[in-house]
Write an enzyme that holds these catalytic residues in place. Structure first.
Site, mmCIF file in Angstrom:
data_model
loop_
_atom_site.group_PDB
_atom_site.id
_atom_site.type_symbol
_atom_site.label_atom_id
_atom_site.label_comp_id
_atom_site.label_asym_id
_atom_site.label_seq_id
_atom_site.Cartn_x
_atom_site.Cartn_y
_atom_site.Cartn_z
ATOM 1 C CG HIS A 18 -2.068 -1.035 1.292
ATOM 2 N ND1 HIS A 18 -2.169 -1.837 2.456
ATOM 3 C CD2 HIS A 18 -2.815 -1.515 0.560
ATOM 4 C CE1 HIS A 18 -3.035 -2.714 2.297
ATOM 5 N NE2 HIS A 18 -3.515 -2.581 1.232
ATOM 6 C CE LYS A 42 -13.818 -5.926 5.067
ATOM 7 N NZ LYS A 42 -13.109 -5.220 3.932
ATOM 8 N NE ARG A 91 -3.036 -7.402 -4.395
ATOM 9 C CZ ARG A 91 -3.743 -7.831 -3.199
ATOM 10 N NH1 ARG A 91 -3.358 -7.886 -2.223
ATOM 11 N NH2 ARG A 91 -4.997 -7.895 -3.462
ATOM 12 C CB SER A 128 -3.993 -6.707 4.726
ATOM 13 O OG SER A 128 -3.825 -5.512 4.318
HETATM 14 O O1 PNS Z 1 -8.804 -2.453 0.971
HETATM 15 P P1 PNS Z 1 -10.194 -3.220 0.247
HETATM 16 O O2 PNS Z 1 -11.071 -3.784 1.313
HETATM 17 O O3 PNS Z 1 -10.022 -3.903 -1.017
HETATM 18 O O4 PNS Z 1 -11.033 -1.747 -0.008
HETATM 19 C C1 PNS Z 1 -12.048 -1.742 -0.701
HETATM 20 C C2 PNS Z 1 -12.919 -0.483 -0.865
HETATM 21 C C3 PNS Z 1 -13.261 0.033 0.616
HETATM 22 C C4 PNS Z 1 -11.975 0.581 -1.622
HETATM 23 C C5 PNS Z 1 -14.210 -0.783 -1.470
HETATM 24 O O5 PNS Z 1 -14.923 -1.840 -0.939
HETATM 25 C C6 PNS Z 1 -15.172 0.634 -1.768
HETATM 26 O O6 PNS Z 1 -14.786 1.481 -2.470
HETATM 27 N N1 PNS Z 1 -16.112 0.613 -0.729
HETATM 28 C C7 PNS Z 1 -16.967 1.702 -0.640
HETATM 29 C C8 PNS Z 1 -18.508 1.237 -0.817
HETATM 30 C C9 PNS Z 1 -18.595 1.485 -2.213
HETATM 31 O O7 PNS Z 1 -18.548 2.535 -2.732
HETATM 32 N N2 PNS Z 1 -19.012 0.575 -2.941
HETATM 33 C C10 PNS Z 1 -19.371 0.312 -4.322
HETATM 34 C C11 PNS Z 1 -18.367 -0.266 -5.079
HETATM 35 S S1 PNS Z 1 -18.680 -0.303 -6.704
#
Ligand code: PNS
Length: 157
Positions: A18, A42, A91, A128
């Site tokens: 990250h 979550k 990745r 992670s």
């Molecule tokens: O580190 P992660 O868990 O892969 O991050 C995922 C994250 C937080 C970037 C993604 O889940 C997100 O953008 N969540 C916000 C909710 C949202 O906008 N959902 C619609 C996605 S199309």
């Protein structure tokens, strides 16, 4: 036109992969907002405060990176910030299908463009989830996370 980008994630916990993305994003954009997701539905390993602190400490030396919290939709956060660009690290090919779909949805719903940065090869296998598994099993995760995160993982046992 956006000279700023949002770099969103759970960062549970933040890894050197990250941090590599933050570093490279900060070299491309004038301002980068690292947005730490707080989703009450979550279950995270680290609390929101801990995840924010780890990210803040990891980015403290950058003068064009700030750290913020967000919940709800990413596009809503971007609108609140007046930012129309999201930056994500990719990745492996496996990341792409999911990230592409999210990028297309965020573009359709919020007019937000996503810029993908391919992982630097030495970070391409770091996640992670795997870091937590290795630490839980007693392995050394020092090459994947900062010293603070390593200590916190060791305390979890
Ligand atoms: O580190 P992660 O868990 O892969 O991050 C995922 C994250 C937080 C970037 C993604 O889940 C997100 O953008 N969540 C916000 C909710 C949202 O906008 N959902 C619609 C996605 S199309």
């Amino acid at each position: 036109m956006s000279r700023a980008a949002v770099c969103p994630g759970s960062f549970d916990p933040v890894t050197r992969g990250h941090i590599d993305v933050f570093t490279r994003a900060a070299a491309v954009f004038e301002h980068v907002v690292v947005a730490v997701m707080d989703n009450p539905a979550k279950t995270y390993t680290f609390s929101h405060d801990e995840r924010m602190t780890f990210v803040r400490d990891a980015t403290a030396t950058f003068d064009n990176v700030t750290v913020a919290s967000f919940s709800g939709l990413l596009v809503t956060f971007c609108q609140e910030q007046g930012i129309t660009t999201v930056i994500k690290g990719l990745r492996a090919g496996a990341d792409f299908a999911y990230e592409q779909q999210m990028a297309q949805m965020n573009a359709a719903v919020g007019g937000v463009e996503t810029v993908f940065l391919p992982a630097t090869p030495i970070h391409s296998f770091v996640s992670s989830t795997f870091v937590k598994q290795i630490a839980h099993g007693g392995g050394d995760v020092g090459m994947f996370v900062t010293d603070d995160v390593k200590r916190a993982l060791e305390q979890l046992g």
